[in-house]
Design an enzyme around this catalytic site. Sequence first.
Site, PDB file in Angstrom:
ATOM      1  N   LYS A  95       3.331  39.565  48.114  1.00  0.00           N
ATOM      2  CA  LYS A  95       4.316  38.679  48.736  1.00  0.00           C
ATOM      3  C   LYS A  95       3.599  37.508  49.400  1.00  0.00           C
ATOM      4  O   LYS A  95       2.599  37.699  50.100  1.00  0.00           O
ATOM      5  CB  LYS A  95       5.147  39.462  49.751  1.00  0.00           C
ATOM      6  CG  LYS A  95       6.259  38.631  50.395  1.00  0.00           C
ATOM      7  CD  LYS A  95       7.124  39.484  51.309  1.00  0.00           C
ATOM      8  CE  LYS A  95       8.203  38.639  51.985  1.00  0.00           C
ATOM      9  NZ  LYS A  95       9.086  39.432  52.866  1.00  0.00           N
ATOM     10  N   SER A 170      13.705  38.206  52.542  1.00  0.00           N
ATOM     11  CA  SER A 170      12.713  37.267  52.072  1.00  0.00           C
ATOM     12  C   SER A 170      11.845  37.796  50.947  1.00  0.00           C
ATOM     13  O   SER A 170      11.071  37.055  50.356  1.00  0.00           O
ATOM     14  CB  SER A 170      11.815  36.844  53.247  1.00  0.00           C
ATOM     15  OG  SER A 170      11.106  37.947  53.772  1.00  0.00           O
ATOM     16  N   SER A 194      14.491  42.057  55.050  1.00  0.00           N
ATOM     17  CA  SER A 194      13.799  41.423  53.926  1.00  0.00           C
ATOM     18  C   SER A 194      13.285  42.387  52.878  1.00  0.00           C
ATOM     19  O   SER A 194      12.930  41.974  51.775  1.00  0.00           O
ATOM     20  CB  SER A 194      12.630  40.577  54.451  1.00  0.00           C
ATOM     21  OG  SER A 194      13.114  39.481  55.197  1.00  0.00           O
TER      22      SER A 194
END
Length: 492
Positions: A95, A170, A194
């Site tokens: 990520k 996210s 997220s």
Amino acid sequence: MTMLTETENPITRQFPEPVAWDALTLSRAIHAREISCREVMAAYLAHIEASNPAVNAIVSMRDGDELLREADARDRQLGQGESMGWLHGIPQAIKDLSATAGHRTTMGSPLFADNVPSSDSIMVERIRGEGAIIIGRTNVPEFGLGSHTYNPVFGATRNAYDPSRSAGGSSGGAAAALAMRLLPVADGSDMMGSLRNPAAYNNVYGLRPSFGRVPFGPTPETFGQQLATEGPMARTVADLARMLATQAGPDPRAPLSINDDPAVFAGSLDQDLKGVRIGWLGDWQGYLPMEEGILPLCERALGTFRDLGCEVDDVVPDFDPARLWQCWLTLRHWGVAGLLEALHADPAKRAQLKPEAIWEVEGGLALSGLDVHRANVIRSAWYATLQRLFERYDFLALPTAQVFPFPVEEAWPTRIADRQMDTYHRWMEVVVPGSLSGCPVISVPAGFGASGLPMGIQIIGPHQADLAVLRLARGYERAASAELARTPNLGA
């Protein structure tokens, strides 16, 4: 009806092998020398080239020839009887919020478009240590702010089941990559859902671990950041648990980390769930507005838990949810301001921050120490309420999101049903009870709405009961309808 595994599900034949395999199956095949690391890498690179443009999930891809050379090196190690770990030779994209040595880490911000860290975060260090080959990054919103993955550096990530819709955020890049079989397993992080919202939006599993389970850092905010945590995402619960076993475990650089042996997560997840008590919060007696179709879909999925012998009852916490929201606004303002205040103080850099980031920082700068203290008192009171609820129930459950995946061009949903959303993240208020609890929260697929879009259910367990949460999710996965194994349409 038992859910089919990925290798049993005929729908997955649209995906070429080995990218159709789950991570543990892939790991076993590599270690049995049934497939080489080079063959795995070549298959993934070809699939990513063909399918990633539809969703824009993986960004900052590394050179393919370089990756194949790294795969060859992993094969040579196996030939010498050496394995780095269960991720040996498996492609992994980190990520784009986690520091990764030698690889561009942009955080979705033009201010960091050329940022290349010199060292790994603890989590990345552990993933590398298990033998994963870092192929690139998964896309994020700017600084991870917002449950919709778009930024001025790489653009928007699209939903795997409908590219005209949001992938959530996210960890939207990670979730879409998993659903599209661009990755076998993924990492993510979670402040305000997220790891959960994008999992629900892409029909995969996302676990926000107990606070401290996955050591965060090392960063200057080692003690100050107590809202966010890193964790795993996967297409199967077994993969999810195995990734947690890699990420978890104490580290002296993170003094709040839990001092437990993470190997327990690599063991059996089988458990008789008869008599397990689940409290269903639903929409908190109408406090949380929900898009039409979400509650019936989730309530239908709850039937699977009943089929397993679980007792599922409606419950309303003895706590004003509006207090939770105000507590959240304060602590989030405070946390984001601590991270971005220096950028905001520079007018040239502030001009490159998105409006939501500026709003968060300015909200934080307006707070007093007493404001933060009062918010933490509310948070503590909420935890005490949960402790009382866990005397009656083993787990609590509620929907993962309040709207189905929305048009990718929208910055965020501004209205749910007849209610106007007053902030850029109000539409995800449903994740706040879990985030503020510090408890483990997993999102499991709930199925697909009338429009064909996915949704999920959050399951909250007591603090440090991560294994129990995973075992409940595994039982659900095995018993759930085969519809949940539905894969994206590559022709979409």
